[in-house]
Design a protein around this motif. Structure first.
Motif, PDB file in Angstrom:
ATOM      1  N   TYR A  81       0.804  -1.271  -0.118  1.00 25.19           N
ATOM      2  CA  TYR A  81      -0.118  -0.038  -0.115  1.00 25.19           C
ATOM      3  C   TYR A  81       0.845   1.220  -0.046  1.00 25.19           C
ATOM      4  O   TYR A  81       0.393   2.171  -0.119  1.00 25.19           O
ATOM      5  N   ASN A 112      -0.731  -0.984  11.659  1.00 23.07           N
ATOM      6  CA  ASN A 112      -2.019  -1.180  11.125  1.00 23.07           C
ATOM      7  C   ASN A 112      -2.813  -2.276  11.151  1.00 23.07           C
ATOM      8  O   ASN A 112      -4.121  -2.341  10.919  1.00 23.07           O
ATOM      9  N   LEU A 128       0.594  -8.036   3.668  1.00 22.06           N
ATOM     10  CA  LEU A 128       0.694  -6.412   3.432  1.00 22.06           C
ATOM     11  C   LEU A 128       1.919  -5.956   3.363  1.00 22.06           C
ATOM     12  O   LEU A 128       2.405  -4.968   2.512  1.00 22.06           O
ATOM     13  N   ILE A 152      -7.484   0.174   5.830  1.00 17.83           N
ATOM     14  CA  ILE A 152      -7.917  -0.358   4.643  1.00 17.83           C
ATOM     15  C   ILE A 152      -9.303  -1.027   5.012  1.00 17.83           C
ATOM     16  O   ILE A 152      -9.341  -1.937   5.777  1.00 17.83           O
ATOM     17  N   GLU A 186      -9.207  -2.540   8.955  1.00 19.87           N
ATOM     18  CA  GLU A 186      -9.893  -1.447  10.113  1.00 19.87           C
ATOM     19  C   GLU A 186     -10.444  -1.998  11.360  1.00 19.87           C
ATOM     20  O   GLU A 186     -10.798  -1.350  12.426  1.00 19.87           O
ATOM     21  N   LEU A 223      -6.094   4.506   3.280  1.00 19.90           N
ATOM     22  CA  LEU A 223      -5.425   3.948   2.009  1.00 19.90           C
ATOM     23  C   LEU A 223      -5.456   5.049   1.196  1.00 19.90           C
ATOM     24  O   LEU A 223      -6.345   5.651   0.617  1.00 19.90           O
ATOM     25  N   PHE A 247      -2.310  -2.361  -6.065  1.00 25.54           N
ATOM     26  CA  PHE A 247      -2.944  -2.964  -4.993  1.00 25.54           C
ATOM     27  C   PHE A 247      -4.249  -3.799  -5.525  1.00 25.54           C
ATOM     28  O   PHE A 247      -4.498  -4.721  -4.790  1.00 25.54           O
ATOM     29  N   VAL A 271     -13.567  -4.588  -0.926  1.00 23.15           N
ATOM     30  CA  VAL A 271     -12.619  -3.541  -0.489  1.00 23.15           C
ATOM     31  C   VAL A 271     -12.518  -2.231  -1.418  1.00 23.15           C
ATOM     32  O   VAL A 271     -12.496  -1.342  -0.989  1.00 23.15           O
ATOM     33  N   VAL A 285     -13.157   1.666  -0.930  1.00 21.81           N
ATOM     34  CA  VAL A 285     -12.172   2.629  -0.985  1.00 21.81           C
ATOM     35  C   VAL A 285     -12.757   3.660  -1.874  1.00 21.81           C
ATOM     36  O   VAL A 285     -12.441   4.975  -1.848  1.00 21.81           O
TER      37      VAL A 285
END
Length: 361
Positions: A85, A196, A206, A238, A243, A266, A276, A291, A295
């Protein structure tokens, strides 16, 4: 020039699954299955290489209204941590390299960092303001163990009493406690540890070569016990992926001694959008569409919105929910905003100009 991989799949110890050309390249490579490649017996392994770079300047200035520091330095271009990311990935395109695997395997070390930094600090026109170390790439990424460029810069800042902030997701920061502790005693340093997720398996995919989440949390405790002001950054968040850990991270960080906290959502500028999406398809194909839908909801219907007012926090219902969750948890666990500590700039004494005649006194 970046070299494309024959296939797209997860690579052990790497975040990116491919090596797409940067946005400035005129030539594009595209792999096609001609029927000959039936099986791959051995996984593709891409080794890390470090190239020396002689920098002409090392302090960068920032005037973005959503970033709390005015000055920064980065000892390395590229980052071996391999976080998929990472918003800095597209910067490798300026080197005629790929923001994909090249970014995490072809590292540039600014070997004259301390020398150039000394020269910039001695200029009569220089105004002392806190310098952020690690604004673009991690100053304590694995190659720092050998090159020690961050250590050299920190030593110089320590010697001339120059304030700085550090952002890292590597427990190697503990190595420099002998410099950080006396700087902290004079209100010259603040460290932010980025965490995170608390899921080791997710973190390994990640951010494959960063310290494990529990090890970073231990680093928070070590720094706090030594008297170094430390904060935690839940970044990036994310949706539908990490989250859910926000409150637990803040609670554990506060218990470990963190004083402050911050978060970002993100961001997917330039080539990072495709990288990504590819990562989602390889690692979490069942959640990929969900996801990206969330976003886009936080970016006005797009994969990325560069608006200074919203790029760090997002917009819309989901972004508002994240903001409220963060504020409630921060108050509950006694954490202040990450930017609230004011470092002392009054102690700064410019380093002496290096003279070929040496020093008489």
């Amino acid at each position: 020039m970046s070299e494309p991989l024959p296939t797209t799949r997860a690579l052990k110890g790497r975040g990116a699954a491919s090596n797409p050309e940067g946005r400035f390249e005129r030539t594009r490579h595209q792999a096609e299955d001609d029927g000959w490649l039936q099986e791959v017996e051995e996984p593709v392994r891409v080794e890390t290489s470090v190239r020396e770079e002689r920098a002409r300047s090392v302090i960068t200035r920032n005037d973005s209204p959503d970033i709390y520091f005015d000055q920064a330095l980065n000892p390395y271009r590229g980052c071996e941590h391999g976080c998929i990311y990472c918003f800095a990935r597209p910067s490798h395109a300026y080197l005629n390299l790929s923001p994909g695997l090249d970014f995490e395997t072809k590292i540039y070390a600014k070997t004259n960092l301390a020398e150039v930094l000394r020269g910039e600090l001695t200029k009569p026109s220089y105004t002392c303001k806190p310098i952020n170390i690690g604004s673009n790439t991690d100053p304590y990424q694995p190659v720092e163990k050998h090159w020690r460029l961050t250590r050299a810069a920190l030593q110089l800042l320590h010697d001339c009493k120059h304030p700085c902030t550090i952002v890292t997701k590597n427990a190697m920061v503990e190595r420099d406690l002998d410099l950080l502790v006396p700087m902290a005693e004079q209100n010259l340093v603040q460290v932010f540890v980025s965490i995170n997720s608390l899921d080791n398996k997710l973190a390994a995919r990640l951010e494959p070569r960063a310290s494990a989440p529990h090890r970073r949390m231990k680093a928070v405790a070590t720094l706090a016990e030594a008297g170094v002001p430390v904060g935690v950054l839940v970044a990036p968040i994310i949706p539908a992926l990490n989250e859910r850990d926000m409150e637990a991270i803040l609670e554990q960080a506060a218990a470990a001694g963190a004083r402050s906290a911050g978060y970002t959502v993100l961001r997917l500028p330039h080539e990072l959008k495709g990288l990504f999406r590819e990562w989602l398809d390889v690692h979490v194909p069942d959640r990929a569409a969900h996801v990206m839908s969330l976003v886009q909801q936080m970016n006005g219907g797009r994969d990325y919105d560069s608006n200074f007012a919203t790029r760090m926090r997002g917009q819309g219902i989901f972004a508002d929910l994240l903001k409220k969750r963060f504020e409630i948890a921060s108050r509950r666990f006694g954490l202040t905003r990450a930017r609230e500590l004011v470092l002392d700039t009054s102690r700064f004494v410019a380093p002496r100009v290096t003279s070929p005649q040496g020093e008489l006194f």
